[in-house]
Design a protein around this motif. Structure first.
Motif, short mmCIF file in Angstrom:
data_model
loop_
_atom_site.label_atom_id
_atom_site.label_comp_id
_atom_site.label_asym_id
_atom_site.label_seq_id
_atom_site.Cartn_x
_atom_site.Cartn_y
_atom_site.Cartn_z
N GLU A 352 -19.56 7.45 -51.75
CA GLU A 352 -18.81 8.51 -51.07
C GLU A 352 -18.79 8.27 -49.57
N LEU A 353 -19.94 7.93 -49.05
CA LEU A 353 -20.09 7.70 -47.61
C LEU A 353 -19.16 6.57 -47.15
N ARG A 354 -19.12 5.50 -47.90
CA ARG A 354 -18.23 4.38 -47.54
C ARG A 354 -16.78 4.85 -47.50
N LYS A 355 -16.45 5.75 -48.44
CA LYS A 355 -15.06 6.22 -48.55
C LYS A 355 -14.70 7.12 -47.36
N ILE A 356 -15.60 8.08 -47.07
CA ILE A 356 -15.22 9.06 -46.04
C ILE A 356 -15.62 8.64 -44.63
N ASP A 357 -16.44 7.63 -44.50
CA ASP A 357 -16.85 7.20 -43.16
C ASP A 357 -16.68 5.68 -43.00
N PRO A 358 -15.44 5.21 -43.08
CA PRO A 358 -15.22 3.75 -42.99
C PRO A 358 -15.54 3.19 -41.61
#
Lengths: 373, 351
Positions: A352-358
């Protein structure tokens, strides 16, 4: 120093002849004033006239540090002359002598206090106009510390009390001004030294007030964190009272986080509280009387659950996943065999983190490697 | 020889009008920096005299990084620097201005970039030692440094002291067989006391973490050779996390939580990340684009944010940021010194 936030005018026409002429005159006046001040200082003319001239120049350019130095040279000279004159009461105006005696001061000291108060007044409008100018704050501090050198503490104490009022006003105008917060900490230190009384309780209250008026004020949260260890020591708090304070702080920050989970300032304060339980963080504060692994698990358990609940309706909030990953890692360090944290769930959070915080992809890649996810 | 540090002339396209593929307008930046000394007909030129020598350092560093180190005449630079030197070994911001740590540091950096230390010795015998002694005289009993004789302290002054001493070859760790002229341990202890739970540093012990202060503290620990041993991987992760959170969706970096982005933080934040090997923790492409948007594409120079007035301070730190980001064609910058790395390597005899 440099221009900040000044809009660039698109396609501005060249200055008119009139505008250039006006600027030429301004430059001429400024340079004349500067020359006048420099010549007087070179000639050691430390008169009131020279002092006024430095004031006029500094109003035009408060960043001109050398002129602030000249101003201090003049004041130092006047103070020294007052002290050397050793005026006795018989020579002085009767009214002055009586006033000084009543205040518990010599005549020289009374003059010095008067001059310092005048200079503090001179600084007020400048400080309001240029609240981020280092040299103005610096000159103010010099006036106060110089007063501390020359006059009795009951007078200096009053001056510092005035400073506390001033800095509160400045912080109400810009609650993040770090000059203001630094000056406040210095003021408090002097007030405590001079009065022999701790101000940790009212200062703690002050941060509560600042946070209540604006949750997103990390400067206030920071100062609050700085005060807590001392506050507990001075309250001679036992283990229960310490735990109560930590729990209350967690409740306060959790309520704030529910209001706005997207605010970094709040998460940093949450991290601050958690760092009190983190044996790996050498700069974490001392809040609990002692920290056992049982305490660690208790708090980690509770906070992980509470933060997990925050996801409801804020599934796109990166700070929640960051906190879950951070605190879960610590949980696993203390209790590797637990059933609370699963690798699958941690992997999901990281995805999720990779998705929302590229923006911080590289950091998440490193974290994945470190956690072997 | 002197440079204005004030804003540039207005004009140029607004950010919205810029093309997708932004380019660094090298020639325009060079011309902008060269033009700064010709603007005595502007009031701003005179109002910024109190930081003239730093303005020259900013301009000269930018020119070096742009690959045009000769764009300002060397003799003129040296004459100006020496005209700011005082008897006590300190430098003021301009002739007649009082000596101060900030301007002493800028002067020593200019002397290093113009290979001017032999000229210094000719004009002032034993000049290097005199400058070093001035700096050392400003160290306080608690290890930190004052800016001048009036006593203001700030971790900026400590770092400037270290940086200048290092270029003079006078840091105690550079001359182990000589008596130390400063107390290095007291100074690094003070820096460590400025660190907060978040891994970042404030201006004094107890002060809020601030990116500018992170740079000065991390830089000082780097020069003292204590960075790795003090922070360790865990400390670097903690500080790196705080620093990486400075990047906002525009690609720009801010100085503290919940503050506005500003081009100068491209330098303070990113170079700190470079010193702890964490630059890859932010989006470098987006930051590059943000810095390029802050250019005045018509008249050169960079501003704090797109569409604002340019000045030589933001021009220097924007270009230094781009150099750290490996922007094509730029000379590599040294993270601690904010000077061209090949020159610093050569100067310090590093390989």
């Amino acid at each position: 120093m440099a221009s900040h936030g000044v809009p660039r005018v698109s396609g501005a026409p060249d200055k008119s002849h009139q505008a250039r002429e006006k600027e030429r005159k301004q430059i001429e006046q400024y340079k004349d004033l500067e020359r006048n001040v420099v010549e007087k200082i070179k000639a050691k003319d430390f008169s009131n006239t020279t002092l006024q001239l430095t004031g006029a120049l500094l109003k035009q350019n408060p960043e001109y540090y050398t002129i602030w130095n000249y101003r201090r040279m003049i004041l130092d000279d006047v103070f020294q002359k007052e002290l050397d004159a050793n005026k006795d009461a018989a020579q002085a105006e009767e009214g002055d002598a009586a006033a000084a005696e009543k205040a518990g001061l010599t005549l020289a000291q009374q003059e010095i206090v008067l001059l310092i108060k005048e200079d503090l007044q001179f600084l007020l409008p400048l400080l309001k106009q240029f609240p981020k100018c280092y040299w103005i704050w610096n000159h103010r501090l010099w006036l106060l510390t110089t007063a501390t050198k020359h006059v009795p503490s009951h007078i200096t104490l009053e001056l510092w009390k005035g400073e506390l009022g001033l800095v509160s006003k400045m912080l109400s105008l810009d609650s993040r001004n770090f000059h203001g917060w630094n000056y406040r900490r210095t003021t408090i230190q002097y007030l405590e030294d001079l009065s022999g009384k701790s101000m940790v309780e009212p200062e703690f209250e002050y941060t509560t007030k600042m946070i209540q008026s604006n949750l997103s004020n990390f400067s206030a949260w920071h100062n609050r964190g700085q005060l807590i260890p001392r506050l507990l020591t001075e309250r001679q708090a036992g283990a229960d009272e310490r735990k109560k304070l930590l729990d209350d702080e967690f409740e306060l920050i959790t309520r704030a986080l529910y209001t706005d989970p997207y605010d970094q300032s709040l998460w940093f304060y949450h991290q601050y509280l958690m760092s009190a339980l983190d044996s790996h963080n050498p700069r974490g504060p001392s809040i609990l009387a002692s920290v056992s692994n049982g305490d660690r698990l208790e708090y980690l358990d509770r906070e992980i659950d509470s933060i997990r609940d925050m996801l409801d309706g804020a599934e796109d909030c990166k700070y929640i996943y960051q906190a879950l990953l951070d605190y879960s890692t610590r949980y696993l360090e203390v209790d590797a065999g637990n059933k609370k944290i699963t690798t699958t769930e941690m992997k999901d959070w990281l995805d999720e983190l990779r998705k929302i915080d590229p923006l911080r992809e590289g950091r998440w890649n490193d974290l994945a490697g470190k956690l072997k996810l | 020889m002197s440079l204005a540090a004030g804003p540039g002339r207005g004009g140029g396209a607004s950010a919205a009008q810029l093309p997708d593929e932004l380019q660094l307008v090298v020639d325009k930046h060079v011309a902008y920096i060269q033009s700064l000394d010709t603007r005595r007909d502007e009031l701003e030129y005179h109002l910024t005299e109190h930081l003239r020598i730093s303005g020259i350092y900013w301009g000269l560093t930018a020119l070096h990084l742009l690959g045009q180190p000769e764009a300002l005449p060397r003799e003129g630079l040296l004459d100006f620097v020496f005209s700011c030197l005082h008897e006590n070994g300190g430098f003021g911001a301009a002739p007649g201005h009082d000596p101060h740590m900030l301007y002493t540091c800028s002067s020593v950096q200019i002397l290093a970039m113009t290979d001017g230390f032999s000229d210094l010795e000719k004009r002032l015998p034993n000049g290097k030692m005199k400058i070093a002694k001035y700096i050392a005289s400003l160290q306080q009993p608690n290890g930190t440094f004052a800016g001048d004789v009036w006593g203001e302290t700030d971790s900026r002054f400590l770092f400037c002291g270290f940086l200048a001493l290092s270029l003079l070859g006078m840091l105690p760790n550079q001359r182990p067989n000589e008596p130390p002229i400063i107390d290095l341990t007291a100074a690094t202890d003070h820096i460590k006391a400025c660190q907060n739970f978040d891994g970042a540093f404030g201006v004094a012990p107890g002060a809020e973490s601030h990116s500018g202060q992170v740079y000065t503290c991390i830089g000082a620990l780097t020069l003292a050779g204590e960075l790795d041993s003090y922070l360790g991987e865990e400390g670097k992760d903690r500080l790196g996390a705080w620093l990486s959170e400075r990047q906002l969706p525009s690609g720009g970096l801010n100085g503290r939580p919940e503050k506005l982005v500003d081009v100068c933080y491209s330098w303070w934040v990113m170079t700190s990340m470079a010193m702890i090997d964490r630059v890859h923790w932010i989006d470098q492409k987006k930051l590059t684009s943000f810095i390029l948007q802050c250019q005045d594409p018509d008249h050169g120079g960079l501003a704090d944010r797109p569409g604002d007035m340019v000045d030589v301070f933001h021009t220097c730190f924007g270009i230094a940021g781009l150099s750290l980001l490996r922007y094509p064609g730029l000379v590599e910058v040294d993270p601690a010194y904010c000077m061209p790395k090949p020159l610093v390597d050569n100067f310090l005899g590093r390989k």
